[in-house]
Design an enzyme around this catalytic site. Sequence first.
Site, PDB file in Angstrom:
ATOM      1  N   GLY A 210       0.805  -1.280   0.032  1.00 15.91           N
ATOM      2  CA  GLY A 210       0.110   0.115  -0.028  1.00 15.91           C
ATOM      3  C   GLY A 210       0.853   1.187  -0.005  1.00 15.91           C
ATOM      4  CB  SER A 211      -0.096   4.791   1.251  1.00 10.26           C
ATOM      5  OG  SER A 211      -1.167   4.845   0.601  1.00 10.26           O
TER       6      SER A 211
END
Length: 482
Positions: A210-211
């Site tokens: 993810g981020s």
Amino acid sequence: MNKTIRRASVFTLLLVVALLVRATWVQFYDGKALADDKDNRRLAIATYAQPLGNIVVGGRAITGSAETGGDLKYKRTYTDGELYAAVTGYSSQVYGATQLEGVYQDLLDGGDSRLKTPLDTLTGERAEPGDVITTIDPDVQKAAYAALGDKKGAAVAIDPATGKILAVVSTPSYDPTVLSAGDSGAWKKLTQDPDKPMTNRALRQPLPPGSTFKLVVAAAALEDGLYASVDVPTDSPDPYRLPGTTRDLSNENPGAPCENATIRTALQYSCNNVFAKMAVDLGQDKVRATAEKFGFDDTTQDVPVRAYPSVYPTGMDTAQTALSGIGQFDVTATPLQMAMVSAAIAHGGTLVSPHMVSRTTDGDGNTLQDYDEDATSKRIVSSRTAAQLQSAMRTVVEQGTGTNARISGVTVGGKTGTAQHGENNSQVPYAWFTAYGTSRATGEQVAVAVVVEQSDAARSEVSGNGLAAPVARAMMKAALDA
């Protein structure tokens, strides 16, 4: 001598030579193969004929040996087995050995040739076993294990200056002692458990990061010169339409100032549009080159347990490249890998090879190999890029999505991540957090990464800040005595 007798003599001689060759082959080749066969009972009897050497954490042996009364005289025992299972693995009379138990099996059972005295060599006896001294800090290990609690996830902590791995935790865990004597019921229960307690999630289960992967993309952009600093506005429309599609990429916070945001602001608010566009502008090859410097796509990452490779994919189209920029599509990472990213950034752009064994010793405590001295360093990004990213990561914790990682007396920089899981994000997302902490009093540092796969939290409450950051905070506090 007539011809018939002569031929019979030659034939007999050939038979004798053939028998001698076969006997030699069996003794020196087949014999060794049979002796080393894992199903050879005599090998198991020799292995467990004496107490095994120990795995040591914080100056204390966390393994032992207990007499069984059978032909396999000793079996392995574990102190705080569930706490350290992701470090030790198991040593079983039936099911073999894994993790450090497997990597150093010959050392721990006395079979390592370096342990043999001249007398051992002459008699063929097994030598006194050696020990494995780990880099694990028991306080950090306990803090991570307690903070993860009943969540399904993993955590890793690294000393950026030395590469020493201070904690490796995977939950749910198991007690390796139940496998020592080969309990088939315990083996079946553990191997069929849908929560997979025997999987080392910290080292051997890569998931979409993810981020948190945005740190890698930001590093690539700064190193490439696409943007001169983390405070220069980017060319990032909001919404950002994925190239070649009719899909607009949304941001978690629709009101965040993500249009043409700086890298600092984009990390602070975790702006998807900025890093998706940035990955496309850089191109997948440049992003991959930076990712591989940090350790992605390394199929030989030994710590010394072989870590499963984290992956930055190849052959993507531009829309897929955009998604890779936010740690989605086919990007995967282990907690070890994301801890390495933060460790390199914290250490001025240089990564010291991570390792969780400090040294190995013989039965008298003499060092056989010193892994701390053997640790190597390599530059990943420039010191300027590292300083820029450190500053932006501090903004994430002080003013952005990572506020749950704040620690009094410690400068903390981090990055949250909430990775989609399942087709069309149909399953509970993975919550990530990676960070570094620097003690203001001593200057000591620690880098951490945490992933929570599943918890009791409602889906709407699943976030890196809500679930993973508190675990990271507990680890950093323990490591820095904060």
